[in-house]
Structure formats: structure tokens, C-alpha cells
Design an enzyme around this catalytic site. Structure first.
Site, short mmCIF file in Angstrom:
data_model
loop_
_atom_site.label_atom_id
_atom_site.label_comp_id
_atom_site.label_asym_id
_atom_site.label_seq_id
_atom_site.Cartn_x
_atom_site.Cartn_y
_atom_site.Cartn_z
N HIS A 36 0.79 -1.14 0.01
CA HIS A 36 -0.10 -0.21 0.23
C HIS A 36 1.03 1.26 0.00
O HIS A 36 1.30 1.63 1.21
CB HIS A 36 -0.76 -0.06 1.30
CG HIS A 36 -1.87 1.23 1.60
ND1 HIS A 36 -1.38 2.33 1.19
CD2 HIS A 36 -3.33 1.11 1.38
CE1 HIS A 36 -2.50 3.00 1.47
NE2 HIS A 36 -3.70 2.32 1.63
N TYR A 89 -16.68 7.04 0.45
CA TYR A 89 -15.14 6.80 0.26
C TYR A 89 -15.07 5.47 0.48
O TYR A 89 -15.46 4.70 1.19
CB TYR A 89 -14.56 7.53 1.62
CG TYR A 89 -13.03 6.94 1.95
CD1 TYR A 89 -12.21 7.46 0.84
CD2 TYR A 89 -12.72 7.00 3.17
CE1 TYR A 89 -11.00 7.12 1.13
CE2 TYR A 89 -11.14 6.59 3.27
CZ TYR A 89 -10.44 6.74 2.11
OH TYR A 89 -9.05 6.35 2.54
N HIS A 142 -5.81 4.02 12.46
CA HIS A 142 -6.93 4.41 11.71
C HIS A 142 -6.50 3.48 10.35
O HIS A 142 -5.51 2.52 10.18
CB HIS A 142 -6.93 5.64 11.46
CG HIS A 142 -5.63 6.28 10.48
ND1 HIS A 142 -4.43 6.74 11.09
CD2 HIS A 142 -5.33 6.29 9.16
CE1 HIS A 142 -3.67 7.01 10.24
NE2 HIS A 142 -3.97 6.60 8.97
#
Length: 363
Positions: free
Chosen positions: A248, A293, A315
């Protein structure tokens, strides 16, 4: 402001400086404006108390408010007087600014992100029509007036107390990608000749509001040139990049604008977006302009809302989104269709105002 020698056709030449005079040439920001009357021709400033939220009916209904009264700080850090830090606001405005009013901030550059309906921003340099999925930046010291051509509007605003917004460096990406300089739009000079009407000039100075009167329109610039000006950008023109193998990538690959600190690689602010795209130790405040989102498909994060991820707080995507991605076939997938989310990332630890904690619907 500084004045040059006598100008043709009776105009006044004024220099508007966004940086210190001795700032290195490649960072120096200044513009020359040629106007009908000097900007300094105004009365004394007196303290003004924004009065947007006044219930005159006793029934819980609120007055419509304009741009000055409809801006509410929800989080921030630093001190405008010391030229350090940031402020994050949400605006909700129900009417255009009156024809005889103008506003400027002595505190900050203002990044404006409309979420609902269009803003018509009249500036000294000309007009900017800013729609949802577009952004505008009004540098500090520039007079402007905000109109609502399509009715009441809401969105997000970011105050940058130090420095100015820059394009992100591309590094090993090369010469293309992210934001391209050619896609930014600046206003063309547009003026009105009015040397007698009474105008109210509102200023934000060290977090407080002041008002002065003058008897000429402030939007009287015949022409301008320079490197210090308001601008807008269509977020749909952002050139998204991402991993084509594994892992990522950091969200910095989606940076639209950045305000660098004195430490290389550390930003006062990175303005980052998550547009429709193929898959694929900062503090951030997220917002959503439109759609859902893609990391929060389980609900609870709606357009016009915001989410704070403060220093060292965990998060990530919600459980439903994680399970969906974890069990999906490994094939190219388009995510974020019909959506435009963004994040303000900053090296500062953000505090929350009473409005952000108590008045807004905090989940």
C-alpha cells in the site's frame, strides 16, 4: 503595498507582496496591480463580532449567513500572530455577501473546497467560479467577495498560517504525474468603476474580525502581472499513480498541493485526494465531497462530514471494506467511482475547538 512612479491614464500602481522582499528569487511571490484608486483609501478599522448564528424567532430557526459569518473553526494548531500553524474550518453559507462588502485575511492563505453547490468568488485580480470537485486558493491579503449563484453552499476551508501552497516535487516519478502546472487557472482582470459608493471592508487579523468603511469599490484593478495571485484547480485533472505490484503506497502519492516546513520531506500541510482510480506518521483530517469513500463503505462517513486521525492514533478501513477486499479476486479493480474524498495531512498535533467537539454531530 508600495507605489511606483506616475502611471498612465491616472491609475495607481500597487505592489502586493506575499513574501519578504529579500526572499530568494525562485521563492519570491509578488504582483503589481494597476487600479483606479489606492487600496489604502479607507477609514479606521474597528472590532467586528461575526453574528451568524442568531435566533431571532425563538423557534430554533437560524438566520441565513454569508461567507464571513458562516465560517467555523473546528480544529487547528499554532498561532497566526507567530506565523506558524494551521486552522481547519467548515463553512455553511445561506446567502451571498452583500454588494457593498469585501473581505480579506491577514492571517493566512485560504484553501477552499466546496462540497455542495458553486461559489462565485470575486477577487481584486478577477473572478473565480468554483464548483464541487474543484478547489480555490485565496492568498492572504487579497480582497474577495463570495457569491452563491446556485443557492446555499457548504464545504471545507483550510487556513495556512505560514508559507504558501506549492506543487509537490515529483522525485523519481519523473516529469509527469500528480498535479500539472498547466491545469491551474488564474483570473483575468475584471473591474468596475465606482468612486463614490460606501463599502464595508472586513478583515481577519490574529483570529479576530475588524471592519472599516471606504467610498470606492475595492474591485477596480484594470490589469495585473506577477507571481502572487488567487487560483483554482479541477480535481478531475489530477494524474493518479499507484503500485502495480504489491503493498500500500503512502498517501503522499495523491498530493495535490503541499506547504513544506523547514525540515525536508516534512509538510505543514499536504492536501491529498482519493479520486476514482485503479488499485492500488502524519496527522490528518479527512473530508468527503461526493459519493462513498472506498475505505469506509460500512456507512458513517457522509459527504460534508469529517474524520480526525491525530498523532499516533490507529486508523484504517472499516471491517466491511477490509473483508470485501480480503476476499476479492486478485484482478484489476476500479475503486472510488463517483467519489471524491480528501485529507489534510500535517506534522502538527491538532486541537479541536468547542464547536468541533460539542456543536457538530461528533460520532
Amino acid at each position: 503595498m508600495k507605489y511606483s512612479r506616475k502611471c498612465p491614464i491616472g491609475l495607481y500602481a500597487e505592489k502586493l507582496s506575499g513574501t519578504a522582499f529579500t526572499t530568494p528569487r525562485h521563492q519570491n511571490q509578488q504582483s503589481w496591480l494597476y487600479r483606479i484608486l489606492p487600496l489604502a483609501a479607507h477609514g479606521a478599522f474597528t472590532k467586528h463580532q461575526p453574528g451568524g448564528e442568531i435566533d431571532n424567532s425563538g423557534t430554533g430557526r437560524w438566520n441565513f449567513v454569508d461567507w464571513i459569518d458562516g465560517m467555523h473553526l473546528v480544529a487547528g494548531a499554532g498561532d497566526a500572530a507567530l506565523k506558524t500553524g494551521i486552522g481547519i474550518s467548515i463553512f455553511s453559507v445561506g446567502q451571498s455577501m452583500p454588494k457593498d462588502t469585501a473581505f480579506y485575511s491577514a492571517d493566512s492563505d485560504l484553501l477552499i473546497i466546496p462540497q455542495h453547490r458553486t461559489l462565485d468568488i470575486q477577487t481584486e485580480f478577477g473572478e473565480l467560479l468554483v464548483r464541487p470537485n474543484e478547489i480555490a486558493v485565496i492568498p492572504w491579503g487579497i480582497y474577495h467577495r463570495v457569491l452563491l449563484p446556485d443557492g446555499p453552499s457548504r464545504g471545507y476551508a483550510y487556513e495556512l498560517y505560514q508559507g504558501h501552497f506549492n506543487l509537490p516535487e515529483l522525485g523519481p516519478i519523473g516529469s509527469n504525474g500528480l498535479t500539472n502546472q498547466r491545469d491551474f487557472q488564474v483570473p483575468i482582470a475584471f473591474y468596475e468603476k465606482d468612486t463614490s459608493s460606501k463599502w464595508h471592508i472586513f478583515s481577519k487579523f490574529n483570529g479576530a474580525y475588524f471592519m472599516a468603511t471606504q467610498f470606492h469599490i475595492p474591485f477596480d484593478v484594470i490589469a495585473w502581472h506577477g507571481t502572487y495571485y488567487p487560483f483554482k484547480y479541477d480535481l478531475g485533472r489530477f494524474n493518479t499513480i499507484g503500485s502495480i505490484s504489491y503493498d500500500h503506497p503512502d498517501p503522499s502519492i495523491f498530493t495535490v498541493l503541499t506547504a513544506p516546513s523547514s525540515t525536508p520531506g516534512v509538510a505543514i500541510l499536504d492536501f491529498i485526494i482519493f479520486p476514482p482510480r485503479w488499485l492500488k506518521y502524519y496527522i490528518g483530517v479527512m473530508g468527503l465531497v461526493d459519493g462513498d469513500y472506498d475505505a469506509k463503505e460500512g456507512g458513517g462517513f457522509q459527504p460534508g462530514g469529517a474524520s480526525l486521525h491525530n498523532t499516533m492514533s490507529g486508523h484504517g478501513p472499516d471491517l466491511a471494506t477490509f473483508d470485501k477486499a480480503n476476499n476479492a479476486r486478485l484482478e484489476p479493480t476500479k475503486v472510488g467511482e463517483g467519489s471524491m474524498a480528501f485529507i489534510f495531512e500535517s506534522c502538527f498535533m491538532l486541537g479541536i475547538t468547542d464547536r468541533g467537539l460539542k456543536t457538530c454531530e461528533k460520532a
